[in-house]
Each structure stands twice: as structure tokens, then as C-alpha cells.
Enzyme design. Structure first.
Site, PDB file in Angstrom:
ATOM      1  N   ASP A  10       0.869  -1.175   0.000  1.00  0.00           N
ATOM      2  CA  ASP A  10       0.000   0.000   0.000  1.00  0.00           C
ATOM      3  C   ASP A  10       0.906   1.225   0.000  1.00  0.00           C
ATOM      4  OD1 ASP A  10      -2.453   1.530   0.327  1.00  0.00           O
ATOM      5  OD2 ASP A  10      -1.808   1.886   2.377  1.00  0.00           O
ATOM      6  N   SER A  11       0.297   2.407  -0.102  1.00  0.00           N
ATOM      7  CA  SER A  11       1.096   3.627  -0.039  1.00  0.00           C
ATOM      8  C   SER A  11       1.623   3.891   1.370  1.00  0.00           C
ATOM      9  CB  SER A  11       0.241   4.820  -0.471  1.00  0.00           C
ATOM     10  OG  SER A  11      -0.863   4.952   0.398  1.00  0.00           O
ATOM     11  N   CYS A  73      -4.391  -1.722  -1.678  1.00  0.00           N
ATOM     12  CA  CYS A  73      -4.502  -0.294  -1.956  1.00  0.00           C
ATOM     13  C   CYS A  73      -5.609  -0.114  -2.997  1.00  0.00           C
ATOM     14  CB  CYS A  73      -3.169   0.219  -2.498  1.00  0.00           C
ATOM     15  SG  CYS A  73      -3.241   1.935  -3.044  1.00  0.00           S
ATOM     16  N   GLU A 152      -2.400   8.983   8.338  1.00  0.00           N
ATOM     17  CA  GLU A 152      -0.941   8.820   8.419  1.00  0.00           C
ATOM     18  C   GLU A 152      -0.354   9.666   9.559  1.00  0.00           C
ATOM     19  OE1 GLU A 152       1.376   6.904   6.561  1.00  0.00           O
ATOM     20  OE2 GLU A 152      -0.270   5.865   5.569  1.00  0.00           O
ATOM     21  N   CYS A 186     -10.936   2.852   0.202  1.00  0.00           N
ATOM     22  CA  CYS A 186      -9.496   3.101   0.388  1.00  0.00           C
ATOM     23  C   CYS A 186      -9.107   2.356   1.647  1.00  0.00           C
ATOM     24  CB  CYS A 186      -9.253   4.591   0.562  1.00  0.00           C
ATOM     25  SG  CYS A 186      -7.603   4.988   1.193  1.00  0.00           S
ATOM     26  N   HIS A 188      -6.993   2.812   3.841  1.00  0.00           N
ATOM     27  CA  HIS A 188      -6.717   3.598   5.048  1.00  0.00           C
ATOM     28  C   HIS A 188      -7.992   3.819   5.884  1.00  0.00           C
ATOM     29  CE1 HIS A 188      -2.867   4.703   3.256  1.00  0.00           C
ATOM     30  NE2 HIS A 188      -2.531   5.329   4.366  1.00  0.00           N
TER      31      HIS A 188
HETATM   32  N1  DGL Z   1      -4.684   3.167   0.951  1.00  0.00           N
HETATM   33  C1  DGL Z   1      -4.662   3.484  -0.438  1.00  0.00           C
HETATM   34  C2  DGL Z   1      -5.994   3.235  -1.072  1.00  0.00           C
HETATM   35  O1  DGL Z   1      -6.590   2.252  -0.699  1.00  0.00           O
HETATM   36  C3  DGL Z   1      -3.918   4.723  -0.847  1.00  0.00           C
HETATM   37  C4  DGL Z   1      -4.336   6.002  -0.262  1.00  0.00           C
HETATM   38  C5  DGL Z   1      -3.405   7.128  -0.636  1.00  0.00           C
HETATM   39  O2  DGL Z   1      -2.202   6.946  -0.535  1.00  0.00           O
HETATM   40  O3  DGL Z   1      -3.933   8.180  -1.025  1.00  0.00           O
HETATM   41  O4  DGL Z   1      -6.460   3.919  -1.941  1.00  0.00           O
END
Ligand code: DGL
Length: 271
Positions: A10-11, A73, A152, A186, A188
Site C-alpha cells: 500500500d502507499s 490499496c 498517516e 481506500c 486507510h
Molecule cells: N490506501 C490506499 C488506497 O486504498 C492509498 C491512499 C493514498 O495513498 O492516497 O487507496
């Protein structure tokens, strides 16, 4: 039986929602996690940049001898999944299709909301998949670009006025539109489950993208006879592309285990 590890990326912290689910449903598997914390957030970037980042993430993970990869992600899954699948000779699971299937199985009135990053909403991938699976479904999508930077930075707890204000602003229009199911598109966003469910209330079922991809992987490993030996201890290794400390602190809270000194930093530009 196959004892090779599974790559997950993931990011940043978001993919831990998939890690948590994978640890629960496939405890015997060994996971190699990569969080691209030097380049988070991914969500506002172009398709071309996302594909470049995703290729590097996969290239790093493939420096290990993996049996499968989970793209934990939403942003990479909505924009780059099919290209990555074509370029790699191992199973790669994304989050979109399993999440949409789950949402359709829980919605009562076929009114589904999607919150995700700008890139994911712009791609239209969740919406198209939902409509392909059920042409009668009503879909309402909303990008929530401030959620990822707030997660984050650890703003994930009830009572945090900043995250609660932002969340109300994003979610109240969806609630007023009468959705009964909300896709957290997402990975996150499940870190904000308490806050999101307080605002949406008990009448809205939440479906988490990261968790559903874990179930999809389980099906796939079983079908390909790629499962690790039953009762083997399993585990996880964590790699990030920037400071390890913040990642370890929030990951420890989220996964409920002490990950102090557990993450290693790598230079993603080398991949
Ligand atoms: N967690 C990621 C997603 O599911 C990336 C979110 C991001 O870095 O903007 O989209």
C-alpha cells in the site's frame, strides 16, 4: 502446500487493514508488507505516476520469492491491477471486485455509497463493477482526500475534533442520500471505522476493501493448492520507504502487537 511468503503493499498504513484480516483468516501464512511511506498519499496522483509507483512496489516485493501479491490499496487496484497482472507471472489480488461483491450481498435497498481517494473515484472502477454485478444498484461516490494524510498523522481516534469535522463534512451528504451500505474503498479508511460508524449510524453497513481482498486471496490459494502447511506459525515482515518510527507506532496500535523495531527502511527508487 507452498511455504513461500505473500507480498502485500500500500502507499502507507492502509494495507495493514488487509494484514490484520490475513493474519486472522490465514494465520499460517508469512507476509511481507511494503508501505510506500515516502510517497504517500497516492490518491491524488495521475494514472501514469500510480503505475510507475506500483511497478516499483511490486519489483521490490518480488526481490523475495513470493507465491502471491495482495494489492492492499484501492488506488492502485482501481488504476493499475490489470497491467500488473499481465506483467507478472504470479497471482495478484486487488480490492475492487471482492469488495463490490460483499457490498451487494449486504445492501437491503441497493443504495450503496463509496468513499475512496480521488484517483479511485475518478477511475469509476468501483461504480462500474457494482453495476456490472447488479445493474439495479444505485451508487453514490465521494472522494475523501483529507482522510489519508490525517490517518498517516495518527488522527484516528474518537474525540479528535479535526478528523471528526472532516468526516462529518464528507459523510453527511451520503447519509442524507439514504445509502444503507458504505464501501470504505481506500484501505486507510477502516482505521477510521469508529468515527465513520458514529456518523453514519447503525442503519449503514460498512464494507472494508482491505478485509475483502483477504478472503479473495484465501479462495485463490486454496484453488491453486498454494496454502502453507496447517498450524505453521506464520508471521509478517514490514518494510517502508521512509521513517520507521511513525509507521511502527500506529501499526502497533492497529495490529494490537508491539512492532517497535519491527520495520525496515528501503530505498524504493532502486527498484
Ligand atoms: N490506501 C490506499 C488506497 O486504498 C492509498 C491512499 C493514498 O495513498 O492516497 O487507496
Amino acid at each position: 502446500m507452498d511455504m513461500r511468503p505473500i507480498g502485500v503493499f500500500d502507499s502507507g498504513l492502509g494495507g495493514l487493514t488487509a494484514v490484520r484480516a490475513l493474519r486472522q483468516i490465514l494465520p499460517e501464512e508469512h507476509l511481507i508488507y511494503f508501505g510506500d511511506t515516502a510517497r504517500v498519499p497516492y490518491g491524488g496522483r495521475s494514472k501514469e505516476t500510480l503505475l510507475k509507483y506500483a511497478r516499483q512496489d511490486v519489483h521490490f516485493l518480488r526481490s523475495f520469492d513470493l507465491k502471491a501479491i495482495v494489492i492492499a490499496c484501492g488506488t492502485v487496484s482501481t488504476t493499475s491491477l490489470s497491467t500488473l497482472q499481465k506483467e507478472n507471472d504470479l497471482p495478484i489480488v486487488g480490492v475492487v471486485e471482492p469488495t463490490c461483491r460483499r457490498a451487494l450481498s449486504v445492501t437491503n435497498h441497493k443504495k450503496v455509497g463509496i468513499i475512496a481517494t480521488l484517483a479511485s473515484i475518478r477511475s469509476g472502477a468501483y461504480e462500474a463493477t457494482l453495476r456490472r454485478l447488479d445493474p439495479e444498484v444505485e451508487v453514490m461516490g465521494k472522494p475523501c482526500p483529507l482522510f489519508v494524510p490525517l490517518v498517516e498523522s495518527g488522527r484516528i481516534h474518537r474525540g479528535d475534533v479535526v478528523i471528526e469535522t472532516v468526516a462529518r463534512e464528507y459523510l453527511e451528504p451520503l447519509k442524507s442520500a439514504g445509502i444503507d451500505t458504505l464501501i470504505l474503498g481506500c484501505t486507510h479508511y477502516p482505521l477510521l471505522t469508529d468515527i465513520i460508524s458514529d456518523i453514519c449510524g447503525p442503519g449503514v453497513s460498512l464494507v472494508s476493501a482491505g478485509e475483502e481482498s483477504a478472503f479473495e486471496l484465501k479462495r485463490l490459494l486454496k484453488a491453486g493448492e498454494l496454502r502453507a502447511e496447517e498450524h505453521s506459525p506464520g508471521g509478517a515482515e514490514f518494510y517502508v520507504s521512509d521513517r520507521v518510527e511513525d509507521f511502527e507506532r500506529i501499526a502497533s496500535v492497529f495490529l494490537g502487537e508491539d512492532l517497535h523495531h519491527a520495520a525496515r527502511r528501503i530505498d524504493i527508487d532502486q527498484y
